[in-house]
Design a protein around this motif. Sequence first.
Motif: not given
Length: 201
Positions: A69-73, A130-135, A143-146, A157-162
């Motif tokens: 799994h990863t962030d789409i960004r 669930n983060t505004e900033s991208r990896p 960064a603090v833990a989400p 938002m989280a699902r759209s970035q998964f």
Amino acid sequence: MMNEQQKPLELLNLQQIPKLSWKLLREGVNSSRSALHTPCLATTGEHGPSVRTVVLRHWDEEQRMLACHTDIRSAKIREAEADSRASWLFYDPERRLQLRLAGKLSVHVDDDFADACWDETTAMGRACYNTESRPGQHVSRPAVAPGRISDEKQARMARSQFAVIACRFEFLDWLLLSAKGHRRAQFHWRADKLESSWVTP
């Protein structure tokens, strides 16, 4: 009679090696204590080879498919879309066993496979998206833990970035380091026909 799971690895034949490898990959998905739970995934990036540790989330023996799994960004999404060739590296220090697998990546975001993976993701895992900033984004301080997802907007938002990165592999290099003599074998799937051979370590 001793099966391949009980037999010393030095005694495995070419037919038994894939069977044991698949068992270890299943364990890698199911147990965070498995040495195969966190392999390295290599792609081709802006600066050449790009390698990172990922968590093995899916293994399909019939399809010869691995997935994480990863962030789409993330950069690995762009790299996978630009050049689908990839290599995975697994190492079990207790067994002194290395597995290298190579194949083609596919990215899954809005399909049944991604939905099924999202459904199996824990609340803590979902929070990672669930983060505004991208990896890789530059920030003024660590960064603090989400936080855990607390409402429907955050959930969307989280699902759209998964995203899920899957790999159907076509090559396996199996290396056992042993005081009795290192053993190495290679397996190629060509049009679903398996070619296997011993090679010099």
